[in-house]
Design a protein around this motif. Sequence first.
Motif, mmCIF file in Angstrom:
data_model
loop_
_atom_site.group_PDB
_atom_site.id
_atom_site.type_symbol
_atom_site.label_atom_id
_atom_site.label_comp_id
_atom_site.label_asym_id
_atom_site.label_seq_id
_atom_site.Cartn_x
_atom_site.Cartn_y
_atom_site.Cartn_z
ATOM 1 N N LEU A 128 43.960 -10.716 49.317
ATOM 2 C CA LEU A 128 43.715 -9.393 49.876
ATOM 3 C C LEU A 128 44.179 -8.295 48.934
ATOM 4 C CD1 LEU A 128 44.855 -10.215 53.488
ATOM 5 C CD2 LEU A 128 42.578 -9.373 52.869
ATOM 6 N N GLU A 129 43.549 -7.131 49.048
ATOM 7 C CA GLU A 129 44.027 -5.948 48.341
ATOM 8 C C GLU A 129 43.709 -4.718 49.174
ATOM 9 O OE1 GLU A 129 40.722 -4.616 45.065
ATOM 10 O OE2 GLU A 129 41.935 -6.324 44.517
ATOM 11 N N THR A 130 44.208 -3.573 48.727
ATOM 12 C CA THR A 130 43.928 -2.288 49.367
ATOM 13 C C THR A 130 43.472 -1.314 48.286
ATOM 14 O OG1 THR A 130 46.196 -1.509 49.095
ATOM 15 C CG2 THR A 130 45.666 -2.568 51.193
ATOM 16 N N ALA A 131 42.940 -0.189 48.716
ATOM 17 C CA ALA A 131 42.535 0.858 47.777
ATOM 18 C C ALA A 131 42.777 2.215 48.413
ATOM 19 C CB ALA A 131 41.069 0.694 47.409
ATOM 20 N N LYS A 132 43.330 3.135 47.614
ATOM 21 C CA LYS A 132 43.578 4.499 48.084
ATOM 22 C C LYS A 132 42.954 5.467 47.083
ATOM 23 C CE LYS A 132 48.029 3.224 50.039
ATOM 24 N NZ LYS A 132 49.456 3.232 49.713
ATOM 25 N N PRO A 133 42.314 6.532 47.575
ATOM 26 C CA PRO A 133 41.638 7.495 46.702
ATOM 27 C C PRO A 133 42.591 8.196 45.740
ATOM 28 C CG PRO A 133 41.130 7.927 49.015
ATOM 29 C CD PRO A 133 42.188 6.883 48.982
ATOM 30 N N ILE A 134 42.024 8.645 44.635
ATOM 31 C CA ILE A 134 42.740 9.436 43.637
ATOM 32 C C ILE A 134 41.969 10.736 43.454
ATOM 33 C CG2 ILE A 134 43.373 9.590 41.188
ATOM 34 C CD1 ILE A 134 43.767 6.507 41.272
ATOM 35 N N HIS A 135 42.692 11.862 43.486
ATOM 36 C CA HIS A 135 42.092 13.182 43.298
ATOM 37 C C HIS A 135 42.741 13.833 42.079
ATOM 38 C CE1 HIS A 135 40.046 13.340 47.241
ATOM 39 N NE2 HIS A 135 41.029 12.533 47.593
ATOM 40 N N ILE A 136 41.910 14.291 41.163
ATOM 41 C CA ILE A 136 42.388 14.950 39.940
ATOM 42 C C ILE A 136 41.748 16.335 39.914
ATOM 43 C CG2 ILE A 136 42.410 14.867 37.425
ATOM 44 C CD1 ILE A 136 42.416 11.753 37.751
ATOM 45 N N GLY A 137 42.586 17.355 39.884
ATOM 46 C CA GLY A 137 42.120 18.740 40.003
ATOM 47 C C GLY A 137 41.386 19.260 38.782
ATOM 48 N N ASN A 138 41.199 20.567 38.759
ATOM 49 C CA ASN A 138 40.511 21.245 37.662
ATOM 50 C C ASN A 138 41.429 21.426 36.455
ATOM 51 O OD1 ASN A 138 38.079 21.767 39.162
ATOM 52 N ND2 ASN A 138 39.184 23.403 40.221
ATOM 53 N N ASN A 139 40.815 21.379 35.264
ATOM 54 C CA ASN A 139 41.511 21.686 34.016
ATOM 55 C C ASN A 139 42.736 20.791 33.794
ATOM 56 O OD1 ASN A 139 41.559 23.163 31.605
ATOM 57 N ND2 ASN A 139 43.147 24.518 32.404
ATOM 58 N N VAL A 140 42.564 19.503 34.057
ATOM 59 C CA VAL A 140 43.632 18.520 33.885
ATOM 60 C C VAL A 140 43.394 17.748 32.600
ATOM 61 C CG1 VAL A 140 44.647 16.398 34.849
ATOM 62 C CG2 VAL A 140 44.079 18.320 36.353
ATOM 63 N N TRP A 141 44.477 17.507 31.866
ATOM 64 C CA TRP A 141 44.418 16.688 30.656
ATOM 65 C C TRP A 141 45.314 15.477 30.885
ATOM 66 C CZ3 TRP A 141 47.535 17.899 25.675
ATOM 67 C CH2 TRP A 141 47.290 16.906 24.721
ATOM 68 N N ILE A 142 44.745 14.286 30.716
ATOM 69 C CA ILE A 142 45.507 13.047 30.854
ATOM 70 C C ILE A 142 45.581 12.399 29.477
ATOM 71 C CG2 ILE A 142 45.624 10.803 31.995
ATOM 72 C CD1 ILE A 142 44.143 12.079 34.362
ATOM 73 N N GLY A 143 46.814 12.234 28.975
ATOM 74 C CA GLY A 143 47.051 11.780 27.616
ATOM 75 C C GLY A 143 46.802 10.296 27.393
ATOM 76 N N MET A 144 46.760 9.937 26.126
ATOM 77 C CA MET A 144 46.423 8.581 25.678
ATOM 78 C C MET A 144 47.288 7.508 26.347
ATOM 79 S SD MET A 144 46.218 7.193 21.771
ATOM 80 C CE MET A 144 47.743 7.996 21.357
ATOM 81 N N GLY A 145 46.601 6.503 26.894
ATOM 82 C CA GLY A 145 47.288 5.356 27.470
ATOM 83 C C GLY A 145 47.974 5.605 28.794
ATOM 84 N N ALA A 146 47.780 6.767 29.381
ATOM 85 C CA ALA A 146 48.401 7.048 30.682
ATOM 86 C C ALA A 146 47.763 6.179 31.761
ATOM 87 C CB ALA A 146 48.255 8.527 31.037
ATOM 88 N N LYS A 147 48.542 5.922 32.807
ATOM 89 C CA LYS A 147 48.073 5.127 33.937
ATOM 90 C C LYS A 147 48.281 5.929 35.215
ATOM 91 C CE LYS A 147 49.128 0.788 31.613
ATOM 92 N NZ LYS A 147 49.044 1.391 30.312
ATOM 93 N N ILE A 148 47.207 6.037 36.001
ATOM 94 C CA ILE A 148 47.249 6.767 37.266
ATOM 95 C C ILE A 148 47.058 5.733 38.368
ATOM 96 C CG2 ILE A 148 46.292 8.681 38.607
ATOM 97 C CD1 ILE A 148 47.276 9.459 35.730
ATOM 98 N N LEU A 149 48.037 5.617 39.267
ATOM 99 C CA LEU A 149 47.998 4.585 40.300
ATOM 100 C C LEU A 149 47.398 5.096 41.610
ATOM 101 C CD1 LEU A 149 51.374 2.734 39.678
ATOM 102 C CD2 LEU A 149 49.166 2.446 38.559
ATOM 103 N N ASP A 150 47.109 4.160 42.488
ATOM 104 C CA ASP A 150 46.417 4.416 43.749
ATOM 105 C C ASP A 150 47.099 5.481 44.600
ATOM 106 O OD1 ASP A 150 48.418 2.253 43.940
ATOM 107 O OD2 ASP A 150 47.849 2.168 46.046
ATOM 108 N N GLY A 151 46.252 6.321 45.209
ATOM 109 C CA GLY A 151 46.729 7.320 46.153
ATOM 110 C C GLY A 151 47.283 8.589 45.540
#
Length: 187
Positions: A128-151
């Motif tokens: 089993l697994e679960t999933a939660k949405p991810i929201h990323i706003g305007n004008n966002v910069w996510i740097g190299m190798g970053a990890k964004i987790l559920d929710g």
Amino acid sequence: MTKQTLTEKEKMLSGALYFPSDKTLQNERAQAKRICQRFNQHDLDDRKNSRKLIKSLFGETKGAWIEPDFYCDYGYNIFTGKNFYANHGVVILDAAPVIFGDDVMLAPGVLISTASHPLDPELRKKGLETAKPIHIGNNVWIGMGAKILDGVNIGDNAVVAAGAVVTKDVPPNTLVAGIPAEIKKTT
């Protein structure tokens, strides 16, 4: 009145425990991987058709420029605003919606995952697994190798430093860095 049973896809999209081994979900992931494979092997001089592949894959895009190689699970749960840019090696595991605002930039090797597995070993053993949405706003910069987790929600104008692991919401106008990511500066 008969009790209606939810499909595994409906469970996935609602954030409930679900079986990713479900045939429908397996087929949908296979289709998305076929499109990603075509995109990643596409002639770099034919960007028009590359963008058509991404448009057919994503739930919605108002303008995306993606460098190969790109990978996702389903594609239909990815929504981009205007001027979305993803550099090489971006992976989006979109069992739940991943919503990007306008003017978002992802550096090489960014991993965004809506999926997670239960802490209970018996539930994990069942697959089993679960999933939660991810929201990323305007004008966002996510740097190299970053990890964004559920929710996680990332506010407008935020910057996620290279290598950060984002486990909780990021307020607007902040720089976060580290493992786990913490606010380092307000911009």
